[in-house]
Structures are given as C-alpha cells and as structure tokens.
Enzyme design. Structure first.
Site, PDB file in Angstrom:
ATOM      1  N   CYS A 374      28.832 -88.191 -45.558  1.00 55.01           N
ATOM      2  CA  CYS A 374      29.344 -89.484 -45.769  1.00 55.01           C
ATOM      3  C   CYS A 374      27.873 -90.118 -46.635  1.00 55.01           C
ATOM      4  O   CYS A 374      27.121 -90.463 -46.323  1.00 55.01           O
ATOM      5  CB  CYS A 374      28.895 -89.269 -44.193  1.00 55.01           C
ATOM      6  SG  CYS A 374      30.136 -91.503 -43.782  1.00 55.01           S
ATOM      7  N   THR A 623      41.389-100.681 -22.413  1.00 56.67           N
ATOM      8  CA  THR A 623      42.181-100.758 -22.423  1.00 56.67           C
ATOM      9  C   THR A 623      42.899-101.865 -22.355  1.00 56.67           C
ATOM     10  O   THR A 623      42.901-103.110 -21.643  1.00 56.67           O
ATOM     11  CB  THR A 623      43.023 -99.937 -21.070  1.00 56.67           C
ATOM     12  OG1 THR A 623      43.983-100.132 -20.759  1.00 56.67           O
ATOM     13  CG2 THR A 623      42.661-100.654 -19.509  1.00 56.67           C
ATOM     14  N   THR A 626      48.684-101.090 -22.850  1.00 55.40           N
ATOM     15  CA  THR A 626      49.428-101.325 -23.994  1.00 55.40           C
ATOM     16  C   THR A 626      50.008-100.262 -24.382  1.00 55.40           C
ATOM     17  O   THR A 626      48.519 -99.109 -24.908  1.00 55.40           O
ATOM     18  CB  THR A 626      49.531-102.192 -25.072  1.00 55.40           C
ATOM     19  OG1 THR A 626      48.327-101.895 -25.338  1.00 55.40           O
ATOM     20  CG2 THR A 626      49.623-103.103 -24.349  1.00 55.40           C
TER      21      THR A 626
END
Length: 729
Positions: A374, A623, A626
C-alpha cells in the site's frame, strides 16, 4: 514502675497514654508519618514519605495493570481491571446493583437491607458515609470543647459573684435606683446580639443554653459559604473570559474559512479560464489519471452539494488539526458517524500517551502497510515518521531498523496473511528477557497498530483511494488520446441497456430472499448443532472456489515499499486447502471479543478496548434502512452475513449462526470482492468493484468496505489476543 510500650514505627518505648489509638504511634512518628488519603482508592493509610501518595495495594496494582480509570459507579479512580473498582464490584456481587446516594445523587450506593447499618437512616455511598462520619466526629469534639469552656466560664462567674457580694455589698447597697437604670442602657449594646431570626439574645443565656454548639457550627458554615461564593464568582469570571476567547477563535476560524473558500473559488475560476484558453488554441491536454479521492467513486458523489452539516464539520476539524482533508477522510465521510469513531481510535494510537514512542508507532504502520504493497499509507507515514523526529536511516529498509522492530516482522507477516498461525511461542519470543525484548504493554499497542493498518490497506484498495497530490505519483497524467477523454458513465458502471435491467432484477431477488429468510426464521423450530456445523464446513469449502481471476497481473513492488518487506512471497492461503490438514476451527464461543478480547486489551492498553468496541459496534449497527432504491428495509441480516463471511474465510465460526444465509444473500461477484479485499487487497480492481451490487449507491459499497475493514481487524485481533492469553496462563 509503669509499663512501657513500643512505637510501631521507631520502636522506642513510651507510656500507653503517649501512643495513638489503633496505630500505636508516638507523637514524633505521628508528625513524620501522617495519615493521608490514597490518590486512587481514597482509603486512609500511614504515609511513609511525603512523595508517597498512594497506598501499598494501589501501588502494587499500578505495577500489574497500569494507571487505573474512574469507576463507572463511584467515579473513584481505582478501576484497575474492567470499568469498576474492586469495592463496587464486591458490593454489587453481595448486595445487587447500586442505587442513588441520597447525598451526592450518584448511582453508587448499595442497599445492605439492614436499617441499622445505614447512617442516620440515610442510604449513602462509601465516600459520603466517610464524609458524614467525619462531620459527626468533628461536631462531637467541638461540642465537648465548648461544654468544657462553658463550665469554666460559669465557675468564673460564680467566683466573681461571691467576691462581689462580700466586698462590695455596702457600695452596691448605697447605689440609687436611678443610677442603676442609667448604667443598664450603657452596657446593654455590648452584650446584646442579633439572632438569625432578628431577635436579640444575651450571650450569657446562649452559653447556658444546650444549643450553643449549633451557633458555632452555623458561624463556621457561614464562613465556608462566603468563601465558596467568592470562589464561585472567580470561576464564573474565568468561564466568561474563556467563553469570550472561544467566541473570538470561532469568529477567526469562520473568517479564515471564508477567506480560504474565496481563494479556492478564485483559483478554480482562474484554472477554468486557462483551460478554456488552451482549448480555444487547439492544444490537446493530458488527462489526469486519478481525479478526486477515489478512482472507483465519482467525485461528484463525494463532494455533492447540500452535504450534511455534520460531515462538513468533520472535514473542517480534519483540516484544522492536520492541515489537509485526506482522501481516506473524504471517502469515509460518506458515513460521518463511523468517521468520528475511526478518528478517535487512530488519534489514540498515534498521538496520545502510550508505551511506544511516536516515531516507532509510525514505523510499525509503515511495516504493516508494506505487507499489502500500500504505497498510499507507506508514503503518508514515512512523512509522519520524519516529522516526529524519526531516524532517516531507518527508511532505507527494514534491515536498517533496530533489532527490536525487526523482531516484529514475523508476527507482522503472519497477522497480515494467515493470523491463525499465531501461537503463544511467537508471543513468548518477543517478550523474552534481553536487550531487544518487548514489554506486554508495548506489544499490545504494536499488535493493534499492525491489525489497524493491515485492515486500513484493505479499505484503501477496496475503495480505490487515489494518492494525495503531494505524494510521489499522486499528480500523474496520461498523454492526450485522439479519442474522447470522457468515457461514458453508463458503460463504466456497467448498468446500461440490458445490464441495467439485470441489475434491477438482482436487487429484487435479494429483497425477496431476505424476506423469505426472515419468514423461515420465524417458522423454523430450530436447527441442530450438527446441521449448523455442516453448513459452516460447506461454506468454508465453497470459499476455496471464490478467488479473483487468474489473469490479474501481479503488482510490481516499488522500491520505497519493497525495502520494508521480507519474504514477499508469503501471502494468504485458504484456511481449508485440498489435500492438506486444516488447522482447528476458531470457535467464537470459546474466545470472543465481548467476553475475552475486550477485557484483556482494555486492561493492558487503557481506553483502547473501549474505542475499538465502539468502532466495531458503530459499523456493525450502521444503517439507513435503505437498499438501492428501496427504503424502510431492515438490513441487519445482510450486514451480519458480510461480517460472518469475512470471519469464515479466516477460519472463525459462530455456533449460533446459520451459514446457509451467506449463500442466499451474497452473490458470487460480491463474495469474490469480499475475499479479495479482505485477504489480498492489492489484487482488487475497479472491475470487481463495479460488478457487484450494480444498482446500489456508492455509499452502500463504502459501507461494505467498512464492514470488511472492521471484521478483518477483529478476526486478526482475536487470534493475537488468544495467543497472549495462552501465554499468560
């Protein structure tokens, strides 16, 4: 000859009356070793030296467990293990949960179910009980002193009256009535006083009355009240001054923010004008390779107008504290609640007090990020390493680092790719005595750093985070092409034409399966443990078939990353492999985060356990109800399937979870993406990102990556903490 007794400190002999009660100390020892309160547990003890402010028991606990935290009940700084002090823990076991103290109103008083043990019928906590008893003792001593002085004054009065009646009887008799009446008004103002209710009373009568001691106490309390009022006034002035300063700083910040925005708007306008002039001249311009924070997510969705105020505030705080709003911050900002929790954890890891010095923390972060190639994280922490005074020579490679850090390489390699291989022998090798040995507190912080940056590398690759413009390779362009530079968004997302209809159908199929599973859970009486284990083994075996395409080109490690990697061929291998004996399954019920990992890490690395637990809970419960274009949907089942599938590929099993839900809810393209990002994130591609959940919002896909980040980190931590527990036992 009277018997002599030895002082318990200097051992010289004195009469029994010369020694104190209880401690049996002489006068000199009482002065040299006064009784003081412990800074932590607040119990009284004999002070050995002026610098000794904690009792022997707390001193021993500090050596074993480190600095304590405030107890969640009584707020006494004596919680060495967990969040409660030993006194409250024992009382809770014996008498049940705490009740509200009638004095301090805190939830820290324990009802012993015996009115005789209450203080004057009041339910008080331990601290208030001690304070109440001290006041009673002080009042008794004052009352005793006052009564003895009253008796002395009465005896003096009687003696004076006898003398007066004998020697001055004749002179008193010769006085006229008028002269007595003339003298009384002159003496009256000297002896009269005003009582609390405004009536006058005589001090002689007050001294003779049984309630005299109350007037003394009232006078003392009035003095204390006056002193406290003065202090309160001073504090109010300080608060007003600070509020004034805060207001000035806020105004200054707002001014700087407006100036910066105006400057940015002007630069954008100038850039646009220059680009238009070049295009008018027919000059072809190179196209930037990475536009915006992510190469997977359109910049418009991240920097859309009407962003929530909470998100804007987080970005402002990031800019003020670090001087930039990084690309990771921008993408995580799609979920501000999680970003706030993530920042608190990372800030404690890198910037607050801890056993490891700051430059070594950043070097460990470099080692962890390099295992997954990375460049983004390696470059960032190389700069931070130098900023905090790190030795530039260490950056030439891992072979130039101190041996103590190099010893961490083996466990770094295993944690990054195959955490189930960690044993107590690895822990023992690092903690063994010697010049380059690690302390347990240092090792815990290092393990959290390693798992944190392994997982963060997964997020960087999974979301296609671009390099910052000031990083090497972060401002790259490709030569102009005769074709149009702007590709079609529809073709890039893979949802045009018939693909769009297929993507719509995938959403509806997922909704139907979730509804069906919820109904089956209500109707199903209960699955046997054997059946649950069979389903887990089936899912574990099927995960062997889930892998990225073989045609994916291997990344060539850049030199600035390769120098921090030893044994680069060591990578992830499936937990269960054909023809090989699989390691034993990690059963979460035997060693779970909630029951074992949290308490261990909180004891050895104060506050970190609480922050990690908060971060896990935030992302797991996050959450918006949806799914794609549907609203009002309970997504608990879907989030749990993703979390448990990540743990499954790392060999962790939950006995109470039906792994048949994973096959029902996670399509193959999503499984490929999850396993790639969690196990070998450097192989993740934009094609993988766009080919799962094609009709879902980008913020929902970022949420998947956050679940992968935290599930992977928790899995690696569980293996490491279990090895430490086995070493300690």
């Amino acid at each position: 000859m009277a018997a002599l007794y030895a002082c318990t400190k200097c051992h010289q002999r004195f009469s029994f009356e010369a020694l104190s009660q209880g401690q049996q100390l002489c006068k000199e020892c009482r002065i040299a070793h006064p009784i003081v309160k412990c800074t932590y547990c607040r119990t009284e003890f004999q002070q050995e030296s002026k610098t000794n402010t904690i009792c022997k028991k707390c001193a021993q606990n500090v050596k074993l467990y480190g600095t304590p935290k405030p107890c969640q009940y009584c707020n006494v700084i004596a919680a060495f293990i967990g969040n409660k002090c030993q006194r409250c823990t024992n009382s809770e076991k014996k008498y049940g949960p705490p009740l509200s103290c009638e004095q301090c109103k805190q939830q820290c008083a324990f009802d012993r179910k015996d009115d005789r043990k209450k203080v004057d019928g009041k339910l008080l906590c331990w601290l208030c009980t001690l304070s109440y008893k001290r006041v009673l003792q002080k009042t008794k001593e004052q009352r005793k002193h006052l009564s003895s002085s009253s008796r002395t004054s009465l005896q003096e009065k009687e003696q004076f009256s006898r003398l007066s009646s004998g020697s001055h009887y004749n002179s008193q008799k010769t006085l006229s009535t008028s002269s007595i009446q003339n003298e009384i008004p002159k003496k009256k103002p000297k002896f009269e006083a005003i009582s609390a209710n405004g009536d006058s009373f005589s001090p002689d009568l007050a001294l003779d009355s049984p309630g005299t001691d109350h007037f003394v106490i009232i006078a003392q309390l009035k003095e204390e009240v006056a002193t406290l009022k003065k202090m309160l006034h001073q504090k109010d002035q300080m608060i007003l001054e600070k509020e004034k300063k805060i207001t000035e700083l806020k105004a200054d910040l707002q001014y700087q923010e407006s100036q910066m925005r105006a400057k940015m708007n002007q630069m954008e306008k100038t850039h646009k004008e220059v680009m238009e002039q070049l295009q008018d001249r027919g000059i072809k311009l190179p196209r930037q390779l990475g536009r915006g924070p992510s190469s997977f997510i359109p910049v418009e969705e991240i920097l859309q107008e009407g962003t929530e105020r909470a998100q804007r505030q987080l970005f402002i705080e990031a800019f003020v504290s670090t001087g930039r709003v990084g690309n990771i911050t921008m993408v995580m900002g799609l979920h501000p609640e999680y970003l706030a929790s993530f920042w608190k954890t990372q800030y404690l890891l890198l910037h607050l007090d801890g056993p490891l010095p700051y430059h070594k923390r950043h070097y460990i972060a470099i080692m962890a990020a390099a295992r997954h190639q990375c460049s983004y994280l390696v470059g960032f922490h190389v700069a931070e390493f130098l900023k905090v005074g790190g030795n530039p020579g260490w950056l030439q490679g891992l072979h130039c680092a101190p041996q103590k850090l190099r010893n961490l390489n083996e466990i770094n390699k295993i944690l990054a790719h195959r955490p189930w291989l960690i044993t107590k022998e690895h822990i023992e090798a690092l903690l063994k005595t010697g010049e380059n040995s690690w302390s347990l507190a240092e090792l815990i912080q290092a393990l959290v750093l390693l798992t944190h940056y392994h997982s963060l590398a997964s997020f960087v690759f999974g979301c296609g985070i671009n390099l910052e413009t000031d990083q090497e390779g972060g401002h790259a362009f490709q030569p102009p092409s005769p074709r149009s530079c702007d590709s079609s968004p529809a073709s890039e997302d893979g949802v045009s034409g018939s693909s769009g209809r297929d993507a719509m159908q995938e959403v509806e199929v997922l909704m139907a399966r979730m509804k069906l599973l919820q109904e089956c859970q209500l109707e199903e009486e209960g699955v046997t443990q054997e059946e649950m284990e069979t389903r887990f083994e089936l899912e574990k075996t099927e995960s062997l078939l889930v892998a990225p395409s073989v045609d994916i080109a291997e990344h060539t490690l850049p030199p600035n990353v390769l120098c921090f990697v030893e044994d680069p061929e060591f990578g992830y291998k499936d937990f269960t492999r054909k023809g090989e004996q699989a390691p034993p399954t990690f059963r979460a019920q035997d060693y779970s985060w909630e029951d074992h990992g949290y308490s261990l890490i909180n004891r050895l690395y104060p506050d970190m356990g609480q922050l990690l637990d908060e971060k896990f809970q935030v992302v797991y419960n996050l959450t918006y109800n949806t799914i794609a274009m549907h609203s009002g949907v309970d997504t608990t089942m879907l989030r749990r399937a993703i979390w448990n599938y990540v743990h499954c590929v790392f060999g962790i099993r939950y006995d109470d979870y039906d792994y048949g839900e994973v096959n029902q809810l996670l399509e193959r393209s999503l499984k490929v993406y999850i396993k790639t990002v969690a196990c070998y994130p450097e192989r993740a591609t934009k094609r993988m990102y766009t080919h799962f959940w094609r009709r879902f919002k980008h913020s929902e896909k970022v949420h998947v990556n956050l679940l992968l980040l935290e599930a992977r980190m928790q899995a690696a931590l569980l293996y490491a903490l279990r090895a430490i527990t086995r070493y300690m036992t």
